[in-house]
Design a protein around this motif. Structure first.
Motif, PDB file in Angstrom:
ATOM      1  N   UNK A  45     -48.805 -21.942-118.600  1.00  0.00           N
ATOM      2  CA  UNK A  45     -49.302 -21.320-117.365  1.00  0.00           C
ATOM      3  C   UNK A  45     -49.641 -22.400-116.327  1.00  0.00           C
ATOM      4  N   UNK A  46     -50.202 -23.520-116.815  1.00  0.00           N
ATOM      5  CA  UNK A  46     -50.497 -24.631-115.894  1.00  0.00           C
ATOM      6  C   UNK A  46     -49.197 -25.182-115.310  1.00  0.00           C
ATOM      7  N   UNK A  47     -48.185 -25.344-116.175  1.00  0.00           N
ATOM      8  CA  UNK A  47     -46.910 -25.869-115.690  1.00  0.00           C
ATOM      9  C   UNK A  47     -46.303 -24.922-114.648  1.00  0.00           C
ATOM     10  N   UNK A  48     -46.462 -23.613-114.868  1.00  0.00           N
ATOM     11  CA  UNK A  48     -45.925 -22.639-113.911  1.00  0.00           C
ATOM     12  C   UNK A  48     -46.623 -22.771-112.559  1.00  0.00           C
ATOM     13  N   UNK A  49     -47.950 -22.964-112.600  1.00  0.00           N
ATOM     14  CA  UNK A  49     -48.688 -23.115-111.338  1.00  0.00           C
ATOM     15  C   UNK A  49     -48.318 -24.434-110.665  1.00  0.00           C
ATOM     16  N   UNK A  50     -48.210 -25.476-111.464  1.00  0.00           N
ATOM     17  CA  UNK A  50     -47.924 -26.822-110.970  1.00  0.00           C
ATOM     18  C   UNK A  50     -46.533 -26.884-110.347  1.00  0.00           C
ATOM     19  N   UNK A  51     -45.548 -26.383-111.098  1.00  0.00           N
ATOM     20  CA  UNK A  51     -44.158 -26.505-110.654  1.00  0.00           C
ATOM     21  C   UNK A  51     -43.761 -25.341-109.745  1.00  0.00           C
ATOM     22  N   UNK A  52     -44.183 -24.136-110.111  1.00  0.00           N
ATOM     23  CA  UNK A  52     -43.740 -22.965-109.377  1.00  0.00           C
ATOM     24  C   UNK A  52     -44.497 -22.762-108.073  1.00  0.00           C
ATOM     25  N   UNK A  53     -45.823 -22.619-108.168  1.00  0.00           N
ATOM     26  CA  UNK A  53     -46.607 -22.309-106.965  1.00  0.00           C
ATOM     27  C   UNK A  53     -46.683 -23.494-106.019  1.00  0.00           C
ATOM     28  N   UNK A  54     -46.892 -24.710-106.565  1.00  0.00           N
ATOM     29  CA  UNK A  54     -47.085 -25.877-105.702  1.00  0.00           C
ATOM     30  C   UNK A  54     -45.829 -26.730-105.564  1.00  0.00           C
ATOM     31  N   UNK A  55     -44.817 -26.453-106.370  1.00  0.00           N
ATOM     32  CA  UNK A  55     -43.561 -27.212-106.236  1.00  0.00           C
ATOM     33  C   UNK A  55     -43.716 -28.690-106.529  1.00  0.00           C
ATOM     34  N   UNK A  56     -44.601 -29.047-107.491  1.00  0.00           N
ATOM     35  CA  UNK A  56     -44.906 -30.466-107.708  1.00  0.00           C
ATOM     36  C   UNK A  56     -44.010 -31.137-108.747  1.00  0.00           C
ATOM     37  N   UNK A  57     -43.226 -30.371-109.494  1.00  0.00           N
ATOM     38  CA  UNK A  57     -42.392 -31.006-110.527  1.00  0.00           C
ATOM     39  C   UNK A  57     -41.390 -31.969-109.897  1.00  0.00           C
ATOM     40  N   UNK A  58     -40.957 -31.644-108.677  1.00  0.00           N
ATOM     41  CA  UNK A  58     -39.973 -32.498-108.011  1.00  0.00           C
ATOM     42  C   UNK A  58     -40.573 -33.343-106.915  1.00  0.00           C
ATOM     43  N   UNK A  59     -41.849 -33.701-107.056  1.00  0.00           N
ATOM     44  CA  UNK A  59     -42.509 -34.395-105.936  1.00  0.00           C
ATOM     45  C   UNK A  59     -41.802 -35.702-105.561  1.00  0.00           C
ATOM     46  N   UNK A  60     -41.273 -36.419-106.565  1.00  0.00           N
ATOM     47  CA  UNK A  60     -40.643 -37.702-106.256  1.00  0.00           C
ATOM     48  C   UNK A  60     -39.131 -37.620-106.453  1.00  0.00           C
ATOM     49  N   UNK A  61     -38.569 -36.406-106.338  1.00  0.00           N
ATOM     50  CA  UNK A  61     -37.115 -36.231-106.434  1.00  0.00           C
ATOM     51  C   UNK A  61     -36.561 -35.900-105.054  1.00  0.00           C
ATOM     52  N   UNK A  62     -35.252 -36.155-104.842  1.00  0.00           N
ATOM     53  CA  UNK A  62     -34.685 -36.013-103.489  1.00  0.00           C
ATOM     54  C   UNK A  62     -34.764 -34.573-102.973  1.00  0.00           C
ATOM     55  N   UNK A  63     -34.924 -34.475-101.657  1.00  0.00           N
ATOM     56  CA  UNK A  63     -35.007 -33.156-101.025  1.00  0.00           C
ATOM     57  C   UNK A  63     -33.712 -32.367-101.206  1.00  0.00           C
ATOM     58  N   UNK A  64     -32.579 -33.087-101.208  1.00  0.00           N
ATOM     59  CA  UNK A  64     -31.277 -32.419-101.267  1.00  0.00           C
ATOM     60  C   UNK A  64     -31.133 -31.553-102.516  1.00  0.00           C
ATOM     61  N   UNK A  65     -31.875 -31.898-103.572  1.00  0.00           N
ATOM     62  CA  UNK A  65     -31.753 -31.106-104.791  1.00  0.00           C
ATOM     63  C   UNK A  65     -33.014 -30.312-105.070  1.00  0.00           C
ATOM     64  N   UNK A  66     -33.791 -30.048-104.031  1.00  0.00           N
ATOM     65  CA  UNK A  66     -34.956 -29.197-104.206  1.00  0.00           C
ATOM     66  C   UNK A  66     -36.254 -29.933-104.447  1.00  0.00           C
ATOM     67  N   UNK A  67     -36.211 -31.260-104.456  1.00  0.00           N
ATOM     68  CA  UNK A  67     -37.451 -32.022-104.613  1.00  0.00           C
ATOM     69  C   UNK A  67     -38.198 -32.122-103.297  1.00  0.00           C
ATOM     70  N   UNK A  68     -39.383 -32.792-103.349  1.00  0.00           N
ATOM     71  CA  UNK A  68     -40.190 -32.948-102.142  1.00  0.00           C
ATOM     72  C   UNK A  68     -39.788 -34.201-101.363  1.00  0.00           C
ATOM     73  N   UNK A  69     -38.986 -35.070-101.986  1.00  0.00           N
ATOM     74  CA  UNK A  69     -38.524 -36.269-101.284  1.00  0.00           C
ATOM     75  C   UNK A  69     -39.612 -37.300-101.037  1.00  0.00           C
ATOM     76  N   UNK A  70     -40.716 -37.216-101.777  1.00  0.00           N
ATOM     77  CA  UNK A  70     -41.785 -38.207-101.601  1.00  0.00           C
ATOM     78  C   UNK A  70     -41.592 -39.341-102.605  1.00  0.00           C
ATOM     79  N   UNK A  71     -42.516 -40.292-102.572  1.00  0.00           N
ATOM     80  CA  UNK A  71     -42.300 -41.507-103.358  1.00  0.00           C
ATOM     81  C   UNK A  71     -43.229 -41.627-104.549  1.00  0.00           C
ATOM     82  N   UNK A  72     -43.285 -42.865-105.071  1.00  0.00           N
ATOM     83  CA  UNK A  72     -44.102 -43.165-106.239  1.00  0.00           C
ATOM     84  C   UNK A  72     -45.592 -43.120-105.909  1.00  0.00           C
ATOM     85  N   UNK A  73     -45.957 -43.391-104.654  1.00  0.00           N
ATOM     86  CA  UNK A  73     -47.383 -43.326-104.311  1.00  0.00           C
ATOM     87  C   UNK A  73     -47.894 -41.902-104.496  1.00  0.00           C
TER      88      UNK A  73
END
Lengths: 355, 392
Positions: A45-73
């Motif tokens: 349930x935490x993973x669902x909130x983390x990845x689904x509601x807030x979209x944080x699973x892809x925080x440091x992955x490219x925007x082109x593939x659905x990530x947030x396009x942010x960095x290591x910081x």
């Protein structure tokens, strides 16, 4: 040059701290520890909130593939907050495999895996393996100590500069989950028998990106965990009275807490130095990563050990959380290279290999 | 969050590096690389006046008082390039880094005009009159008395550990001006001339054979009634405000000195083969990590804009660097072995590394001992109960 969070970064930190404070409660973490099979050590349930509601699973992955396009910081901010709450989520594997794909995956691999990873729909794990034999796209061998391997859908195994992606649904895969000392991140052994595997297009770049993400993740988790151990011990020391005084007023006790803060402040510098070095492509990145991993793991282990000692008997009980921090810290010390190995890498950067 | 420098900042780096290197290769080559506090004082004063002539003596100060209104990044760059060029330790670092900023913060416009230009120009050297025989860690226990006599303060008492007083022109003095007062109340912060009959300076020989510190005796010493910062009896605030400047940009210059010492140690380890010993390699790597984390801790501390928040990086900085350098001295002796026990000449005078081993024992004492630092961290940083006070 400005070594402070931007307003946007401060907002990210607030958001993730709020998420984990609400969801990663000690009761939920303990429920995840008691889970079995594919749910061992994972709060779905935490993973669902983390990845689904807030979209944080892809925080440091490219925007082109659905990530947030942010960095290591920004990723480090997330991992720090997760570590503070001992969040039972497969952050490490998702970040390592996602960054490896982005940096070194083939077009087909990226197309197949990056979007579902960034969306949190599949879980991934990564581990180094020796002695894998590759025969026409079929791998045989054993991959040990795979974090959250019992829950993962996708495995990145690497050896030297070669990396392979393995769909864990393949018939040639046998996953054996273990009871692990740190139950918030259980390990599995994965045996491959002519299992279908595709090599990374650029193994060197992919593995290097995976390791950087993994070292940042563990360092930042350790920082968050060490700070939580300190905060909880400080709170206890104000309440607990012996000899007619709060025990936090005794110098022998205060000085140990001060020593924890001294190490934690350095660990904080280490994490964000390393994260910036990666994001800015600095020459210092290898040194910063080895420094961060070794220093932060040692700091967490010291702080969690002090947490037990400074709580007295109650700190040794199963019901108290001190042992959860202590065991997480110990696991981090050994993962992805122990302190001695990382320091030897630094010695080589400074002086070359020993003659 | 960003660690890299902009093109404009890199251009600034090129400008100051070019000038500093030309000076150290040319007219001031004779004092290049001096790390001792007490060596070649007259030439180093000339060098600081040369810095001032080109407006490099106090770049963080306002332009009105001889500075450049330099940004944090520019001050970081200058500190790095200053050390990289091998420019010597500043004789007037107490004036530039402590007295000047304190006068800028607490002084009247007339006082700024009176004192700052001579500090910026490198013509007035300052020292610090804080500790006393009975007021070390417990600084608020100062007993040196100041009493108004017409239009002058008259000062009697003794200060100790006054660094470089034997080369200084002025001293700021924490005195007790209210008869019978105790602790932080009744303190007056005076600005005095050292060269007067009522002040006697006696150097103290240290365990490394050098003499950077002094005892300073005040016997009816005098200064004008308006030579004070803050109100009479309310000087504690000024005295504490000054200590905050000790954690300023100068820390980066100090770190470059540590870098130089560390590089000498690594070279020694490579030369004598200890660099192949796995235990020594681990310790050298740990020292490298510590030095880097000191730099990034300082940058974090200097980048902090919210001064109301507890700044953990600033609060832990002193004990961090002092402990690191003491450890480096111990590591140096383990690397050098018995060879380090023999002085190269006929005097009790030591090369860089053995001298560091000895001199670093002071680092964990002065400016607040490690034990006092831990109290401050626990009380201010973690909000723990204060140490109980004895009755006096």
């Amino acid at each position: 040059m400005e070594f402070a969070f931007t307003d946007e970064q401060a907002m990210i930190a607030d958001t993730v701290r709020g998420l984990f404070a609400e969801h990663a409660t000690r009761a939920r973490t303990r429920a995840a520890m008691a889970g079995s099979g594919a749910d061992a050590g994972i709060d779905r349930a935490l993973w669902a909130a983390f990845a689904g509601e807030l979209g944080l699973a892809g925080i440091c992955l490219p925007e082109a593939c659905g990530g947030a396009g942010l960095g290591m910081v920004e990723f480090a901010q997330v991992a720090e907050a997760a570590g503070a709450h001992l969040a039972a989520i497969p952050l490490l594997g998702v970040a390592m495999v996602g960054r490896a794909l982005a940096a070194g995956g083939s077009d087909a691999q990226r197309a197949q895996w990056l979007a579902p990873l960034a969306a949190g729909q599949i879980l991934a794990a990564a581990a180094r393996a020796e002695g894998l034999s590759d025969s026409a796209g079929r791998l045989t061998g054993t991959v040990q100590f795979v974090p959250h391997g019992g829950a993962a859908d996708l495995l990145l195994a690497w050896s030297g500069d070669q990396g392979w992606l393995i769909d864990l649904q393949d018939a040639g895969v046998c996953v054996t989950p273990h009871v692990t000392m740190d139950q918030t991140r259980p390990l599995a052994t994965i045996t491959l028998t002519h299992a279908a595997a595709t090599p990374l297009a650029d193994g060197k770049a992919g593995i290097s990106a995976a390791l950087a993400a993994g070292w940042i993740c563990l360092s930042a988790e350790a920082l968050g965990g060490a700070q939580a151990a300190l905060d909880q011990t400080v709170a206890y020391s104000r309440d607990r009275v012996q000899f007619g005084r709060a025990i936090g007023s005794f110098q022998a006790y205060k000085h140990r807490l001060a020593d924890m803060m001294i190490e934690i402040e350095q660990a904080r510098s280490a994490v964000y130095w390393a994260a910036c070095a990666i994001d800015e492509g600095s020459d210092e990145a290898p040194l910063a990563l080895h420094a961060a991993k070794s220093f932060c793991a040692d700091t967490f282990h010291m702080c969690a050990g002090n947490m037990i000692q400074l709580h007295g008997g109650i700190g040794f009980t199963w019901d108290h959380d001190a042992h959860l921090y202590f065991k997480r810290a110990r696991a981090i010390v050994s993962m992805l290279g122990d302190g001695q190995w990382h320091r030897e890498q630094i010695a080589r950067l400074m002086m070359g290999a020993a003659a | 969050m960003k660690l890299g420098f902009s093109p404009a900042e890199e251009a600034f780096r090129a400008e100051c590096a070019g000038w500093l290197q030309a000076q150290m290769a040319g007219p001031f080559a004779d004092i290049r690389g001096i790390h001792s506090l007490c060596e070649s004082i007259p030439r180093r004063k000339e060098w600081e006046q040369q810095l001032a002539a080109h407006r490099w003596s106090c770049i963080g100060w306002p332009a009105q008082w001889g500075g450049r209104d330099a940004t944090l990044a520019e001050q970081v760059i200058f500190a790095e390039e200053y050390a990289r060029a091998g420019a010597p330790n500043r004789v007037n670092h107490i004036g530039i880094e402590l007295a000047g900023p304190t006068i800028l913060t607490f002084g009247t416009e007339a006082q700024k005009a009176q004192y700052l230009p001579a500090i910026a120009a490198g013509t007035t050297i300052w020292c610090q009159g804080y500790s006393e025989p009975g007021a070390g860690s417990d600084l608020a226990n100062v007993k040196t008395r100041a009493a108004l006599d017409g239009d002058h303060w008259v000062v009697n008492g003794q200060k100790v550990w006054t660094s470089l007083a034997h080369y200084s022109d002025k001293i700021f003095v924490v005195t007790r001006s209210v008869e019978g007062s105790k602790g932080p109340k009744g303190i007056t912060f005076l600005l005095m001339d050292l060269d007067q009959p009522g002040i006697e300076v006696r150097p103290i020989s240290q365990m490394n054979g050098e003499a950077e510190f002094n005892e300073t005796f005040f016997t009816d010493a005098r200064c004008p009634a308006d030579a004070l910062l803050g109100a009479p009896g309310e000087g504690w605030k000024v005295a504490m405000g000054l200590l905050a400047f000790e954690r300023g940009v100068s820390t980066l210059g100090q770190q470059m000195q540590f870098r130089n010492e560390f590089d000498v140690l690594v070279a020694a380890a490579r030369a004598n083969g200890k660099a192949a010993d796995p235990v020594i390699r681990q310790r050298l790597a740990k020292a490298e990590i510590g030095l880097r984390l000191m730099r990034y801790g300082a940058l974090r501390m200097l980048s902090q804009t919210d001064h109301s928040a507890i700044d953990g990086a600033a609060l832990t900085y002193k004990i961090q660097w002092a402990t690191w350098r003491r450890g480096l001295g111990e590591l140096a002796m383990d690397v050098l072995g018995q060879a380090a026990e023999i002085a190269p000449g006929d005097d009790y005078a030591w090369p860089l590394l053995p001298n560091m081993y000895l001199s670093s024992r002071a680092d964990t004492i002065y400016g607040g001992t490690n034990q006092i630092q831990r109290n401050l961290i626990a009380e201010r940083g973690l909000g723990l109960p204060r140490e109980p006070r004895g009755s006096q």
